[in-house]
Design an enzyme around this catalytic site. Structure first.
Site, PDB file in Angstrom:
ATOM      1  N   LYS A 162       6.088 -11.379  21.719  1.00  0.00           N
ATOM      2  CA  LYS A 162       6.343  -9.976  21.366  1.00  0.00           C
ATOM      3  C   LYS A 162       6.465  -9.804  19.851  1.00  0.00           C
ATOM      4  CE  LYS A 162       5.893  -8.775  25.501  1.00  0.00           C
ATOM      5  NZ  LYS A 162       6.781  -8.646  26.638  1.00  0.00           N
TER       6      LYS A 162
HETATM    7  C1  LIG Z   1       6.915  -8.489  28.144  1.00  0.00           C
HETATM    8  C2  LIG Z   1       6.992  -7.288  28.973  1.00  0.00           C
HETATM    9  C3  LIG Z   1       8.020  -7.087  29.912  1.00  0.00           C
HETATM   10  C4  LIG Z   1       9.014  -8.130  30.307  1.00  0.00           C
HETATM   11  O1  LIG Z   1       9.707  -8.734  29.289  1.00  0.00           O
HETATM   12  P1  LIG Z   1      10.221 -10.243  29.445  1.00  0.00           P
HETATM   13  O2  LIG Z   1      11.169 -10.381  28.308  1.00  0.00           O
HETATM   14  O3  LIG Z   1       9.014 -11.124  29.312  1.00  0.00           O
HETATM   15  O4  LIG Z   1      10.883 -10.372  30.770  1.00  0.00           O
HETATM   16  C5  LIG Z   1       8.064  -5.889  30.597  1.00  0.00           C
HETATM   17  N1  LIG Z   1       7.151  -4.921  30.386  1.00  0.00           N
HETATM   18  C6  LIG Z   1       6.140  -5.095  29.511  1.00  0.00           C
HETATM   19  C7  LIG Z   1       5.186  -3.966  29.315  1.00  0.00           C
HETATM   20  C8  LIG Z   1       6.009  -6.277  28.801  1.00  0.00           C
HETATM   21  O5  LIG Z   1       4.977  -6.439  27.960  1.00  0.00           O
END
Ligand SMILES: *Cc1c(COP(=O)(O)O)cnc(C)c1O
Length: 380
Positions: free
Chosen positions: A195
């Site tokens: 991210k």
């Molecule tokens: C990454 C992501 C999540 C979940 O986040 P995690 O920290 O990996 O559990 C949820 N929604 C979207 C759109 C994402 O890209």
């Protein structure tokens, strides 16, 4: 003889700013090696201030955990229905199933690629007609691009349905100058390794008041009642963020805006390349009210006009050890969700068919970019 592979170029890899290690060291020096401590508090304060100081943030172990708690706090129970944008990552939708509730998927619209206001209204009306008003709406700002906040939230308000705003990919993006993650009844963030900022793994729930935050923290720490022994009246979870991980987050906050600038530069870099290529369109800000962090730059390839397919391009990049990835496969097309209702048309399906995410990290240097450019410009 086999030629040596050039260094791998990743889609989006962690990019440390420098101060992270110092916060992590402090955690060790003070022995706060636990899912609470000064870094957790400090990271929450940093996030609250970044989001405009109108919200209370609870740091959690993942973005998926944040969605799970948001659904519980929105009152979702087994047998309830929850509307969810179909074009997204499974982390948006799976927590609906954790609760024994039923997901109702809704298509995207072509401007933002996010949840379509018309299909949303159709879904709400039809579910009500069938006897059940949806308990919540999960809307997602994918790839950093804000969804049509005014339209979506107007419908949610008119029908009195809570909105969970999945901002996992859009920390730093804005809609009418307001930060994404702050529009819903609950917002969620992710700090997973790929991210825009990372704590190696982690997430956060953005609440509209401190009471909600307290409740979220209570649920995230096994729902302990006040007593000297361990006493539980409610079902809790072990969802709090580690103080070591939160230290990484505090360091990352110092470089967040700088890194958004670099992701946006990557988007411009691609826009220039594709400007001269027929059949390739790049995702761009659809009006001047939206600002994307451009977490990932995504393109759509029309094979008739381009002379090649999405998969051709992906394979071409892969030959040069450059990672790229098809856009999210819509949830209503996933084997896991074949029996779930879906409202809309073919918008999300077409995006999946034609779309590719390109390397977009804030740490891609000049020589990385030259390698990418050479594949793209020599492609056909
Ligand atoms: C990454 C992501 C999540 C979940 O986040 P995690 O920290 O990996 O559990 C949820 N929604 C979207 C759109 C994402 O890209």
């Amino acid at each position: 003889m086999k030629q040596e592979q050039p260094e791998k170029i990743w889609l989006s890899s962690p990019h440390m700013g420098g101060a992270e290690q110092q916060f992590v060291n402090e955690a060790f020096e003070t022995n706060w090696i636990a899912p609470l401590g000064p870094n957790v508090n400090g990271f929450e304060k940093d996030l609250e201030s970044y989001l405009g100081n109108q919200h209370a943030v609870a740091c959690l172990s993942s973005g998926t955990a944040a969605i799970h708690l948001a659904l519980i706090m929105a009152g979702v129970e087994a047998g309830d229905e929850v509307i969810c944008q179909s074009f997204t990552f499974c982390g948006s939708a799976n927590p609906i199933l954790y609760l024994g509730a039923t997901p109702v998927f809704v298509d995207s619209e072509p401007d933002s690629w996010n949840i379509c206001p018309n299909a949303l209204e159709e879904a709400i009306k039809d579910r009500i007609k069938k006897g059940k008003k949806p308990k919540a709406i999960i809307a997602v700002h994918l790839y950093g691009m804000p969804y049509k906040v005014d339209e979506i939230h107007a419908f949610a308000k008119a029908y009195d349905i809570k909105v969970i705003e999945d901002s996992a990919e859009s920390l730093g993006s804005t809609y009418k100058s307001q930060k994404c993650g702050t529009f819903g009844d609950f917002g969620i963030l992710s700090f997973n390794g790929n991210k825009i900022i990372t704590t190696s793994g982690g997430g956060a729930l953005v609440c509209n008041n401190t009471l909600d935050k307290q409740k979220a923290v209570f649920l995230a720490t096994q729902a302990r009642d006040e007593a000297p022994h361990y006493q539980h009246s409610a079902l809790g979870y072990n969802y709090r963020l580690s103080n070591v991980s939160a230290g990484i987050g505090r360091g990352q906050m110092q470089v967040l805006d700088l890194h958004i600038g670099k992701r946006r530069e990557m988007n411009e870099f691609y826009a220039e390349i594709f400007d001269e290529m027929p059949g390739v369109t790049i995702q761009s800000e659809f009006d001047n009210e939206v600002f994307s962090n451009f977490w990932l730059t995504a393109v759509l390839i029309d094979p008739e006009k381009a002379g090649f397919t999405r998969e051709d391009l992906r394979a071409g990049l892969n030959d040069q050890n450059i990672e790229s990835r098809p856009l999210w496969k819509p949830m209503h097309l996933q084997p896991l969700y074949t029996s779930s209702p879906f409202y809309g048309d073919m918008v999300a399906e077409k995006l999946f068919e034609k779309g590719l995410c390109l390397p977009s990290g804030s740490n891609l240097n000049f020589s990385n970019r030259e390698r990418i450019k050479s594949v793209l410009t020599n492609f056909r």
